[in-house]
Design an enzyme around this catalytic site. Structure first.
Site, PDB file in Angstrom:
ATOM      1  N   TYR A   1       0.757  -1.345   0.068  1.00 29.02           N
ATOM      2  CA  TYR A   1      -0.088  -0.074   0.144  1.00 29.02           C
ATOM      3  C   TYR A   1       0.893   1.288   0.039  1.00 29.02           C
ATOM      4  O   TYR A   1       0.251   2.346  -0.199  1.00 29.02           O
ATOM      5  CB  TYR A   1      -0.948   0.020   1.239  1.00 29.02           C
TER       6      TYR A   1
ATOM      7  N   LYS B   1       3.435 -15.566   2.971  1.00 30.09           N
ATOM      8  CA  LYS B   1       3.806 -16.324   1.844  1.00 30.09           C
ATOM      9  C   LYS B   1       5.146 -16.602   1.596  1.00 30.09           C
ATOM     10  O   LYS B   1       5.791 -16.167   0.571  1.00 30.09           O
ATOM     11  CB  LYS B   1       2.908 -15.557   0.556  1.00 30.09           C
TER      12      LYS B   1
ATOM     13  N   ASP C   1      -2.538 -18.668   1.676  1.00 26.73           N
ATOM     14  CA  ASP C   1      -3.378 -19.195   0.856  1.00 26.73           C
ATOM     15  C   ASP C   1      -4.145 -20.511   1.781  1.00 26.73           C
ATOM     16  O   ASP C   1      -5.397 -20.686   1.683  1.00 26.73           O
ATOM     17  CB  ASP C   1      -2.874 -20.110  -0.440  1.00 26.73           C
TER      18      ASP C   1
ATOM     19  N   ASP D   1      -5.654  -7.463   4.707  1.00 28.38           N
ATOM     20  CA  ASP D   1      -6.797  -6.618   3.963  1.00 28.38           C
ATOM     21  C   ASP D   1      -7.761  -7.784   3.458  1.00 28.38           C
ATOM     22  O   ASP D   1      -8.937  -7.700   3.524  1.00 28.38           O
ATOM     23  CB  ASP D   1      -6.407  -5.639   3.005  1.00 28.38           C
TER      24      ASP D   1
ATOM     25  N   ASP E   1     -11.482  -9.536   5.493  1.00 27.77           N
ATOM     26  CA  ASP E   1     -12.727  -9.669   4.846  1.00 27.77           C
ATOM     27  C   ASP E   1     -13.742 -10.847   4.762  1.00 27.77           C
ATOM     28  O   ASP E   1     -14.655 -11.272   4.846  1.00 27.77           O
ATOM     29  CB  ASP E   1     -12.821  -8.773   3.463  1.00 27.77           C
TER      30      ASP E   1
END
Length: 375
Positions: free
Chosen positions: A137, A187, A220, A244, A248
């Site tokens: 970001y 990751k 993942d 982020d 959700d």
């Protein structure tokens, strides 16, 4: 002496003013019941203000800095090019106010429906801590040969040891007061350089907190484990982009974006923290009374916990849970009540002292301010 707090109010765009109005009605009730006061300063931040003046965060930062906390509604409008408000206001605030930790509880409340078959509240009670000032970001990006078949886009992700360490240390302290387990989500098999730095910091900080068990999950794999076995997790710490995304997913598990809340925390007291529901501005339903104000009201509870008003925070959370559990649907025209009516129901429970705090006996929202000191 009466306890007093200065609150900056940013209703924003779309449904933001509607849900913030509900939160302020509940705040009125909490002040009456629990003996504190607030001084509220409302600022016209958002799309309308930007279109009229061209002003973003830089123009109000000095006024906001004097507040004890910021209550935020939502931001976004189809009349404004995507990215202008998000980067020019929300990300700019996180940077300039060093709101380093984005804290998002993922809790399935009693009586609230979830799309995950067989999931019970006892199995879903975790917190995701997202690094809030670095990552993809804030990295630079560029495009060459734009608009041609040879277009090339590059986007950087910035990771610093100092930025990672402060949010990891906060996450360990949070875990220490909970079930004493911290999971790093990243990751590392693909993002090797960044992943290695995150792992090194977690390993180093873990030595300060020998009581806390540590774990690692690829992002993942987290998207698989989180909906099916959320009880595996207590405190999850992750980078900005991954946080982020998985928060959700967590919101959907706990009943939808309309009931989820978050805190953007400044960890050293140098600037105010900001509290917001995680839903968007939803301009398509603005003004219809179809928005669920629970996320905004729970954000108020989270803010009050941060300010040391734990009893009021727990009562607001419990009252919200009680009303949520009575609804035939969690959003839209099928809720059985308007946005404003739901706010009034919750406010009445708080004002009359009828909140059943047994519904939230171990409230994160109420105890956020009671974190153990950094070692």
């Amino acid at each position: 002496m009466t306890r007093s707090h200065t609150i900056a109010i940013l209703p924003g765009d779309g449904i933001g003013p509607e849900v913030v109005s509900c939160a302020l009605e509940v705040l009125d009730a909490a002040e009456t019941r629990y003996g504190f006061t607030t001084t509220r300063r409302e600022y016209a931040a958002g799309a309308n203000h930007y279109l009229e003046t061209g002003e973003l965060f830089a123009e109000v930062q000095d006024q906001l800095r004097d507040a004890d906390a910021i209550l935020f509604g939502s931001m976004g409008d189809p009349r404004v090019t995507p990215g202008i408000l998000e980067r020019g206001f929300i990300l700019e605030m996180r940077q300039r106010f060093q709101q380093a930790a984005n804290v998002r509880p993922v809790r399935l409340y009693p009586g609230v429906p979830t799309p995950i078959a067989g999931l019970t509240p006892e199995r879903c009670e975790l917190v995701i801590v997202r690094e809030n000032t670095e990552g993809a970001y804030v990295g630079q990006g560029s495009t060459v040969h734009a608009g041609t078949p040879n277009a090339v886009a590059m986007q950087e992700s910035l990771n610093t040891r100092a930025g990672i360490e402060r949010v990891v240390d906060f996450s360990f302290r949070l875990a220490l007061g909970r079930r004493k387990k911290l999971t790093l989500c990243h990751k590392t098999n693909i993002l090797v350089a960044a992943g290695q730095l995150w792992q090194e910091v977690v390993a180093d900080v873990a030595q300060r907190y020998p009581e806390v068990e540590t774990d690692y999950v690829h992002v993942d794999a987290m998207c698989f484990h989180l909906p099916l076995t959320p009880e595996r997790f207590d405190v999850v710490v992750t980078d900005n982009l991954f946080g982020d995304i998985i928060t959700d997913l967590g919101a959907v598990i706990q009943g939808g974006l309309g009931v989820a809340t978050s805190a953007n925390l400044n960890l050293d007291g140098s600037a105010p923290s900001m509290f917001e529901a995680i839903h968007g501005s939803a301009p398509d339903i603005a003004g219809k009374g179809w928005a669920n104000p629970s996320g905004a009201i729970l954000s108020l509870a989270l803010m009050l916990g941060h300010l040391g008003e734990g009893e009021a925070a727990q009562a607001i959370e419990a009252a919200t849970v009680e009303v949520l559990g009575s609804l035939p649907a969690l959003a839209g025209a099928d809720m059985g009540a308007t946005t404003a009516e739901l706010g009034t129901r919750i406010a009445d429970i708080v004002r009359e002292g009828r909140a059943n705090t047994d519904l939230v006996p171990d409230s994160l929202l109420a105890t956020l301010a009671a974190l153990p000191a950094s070692r």
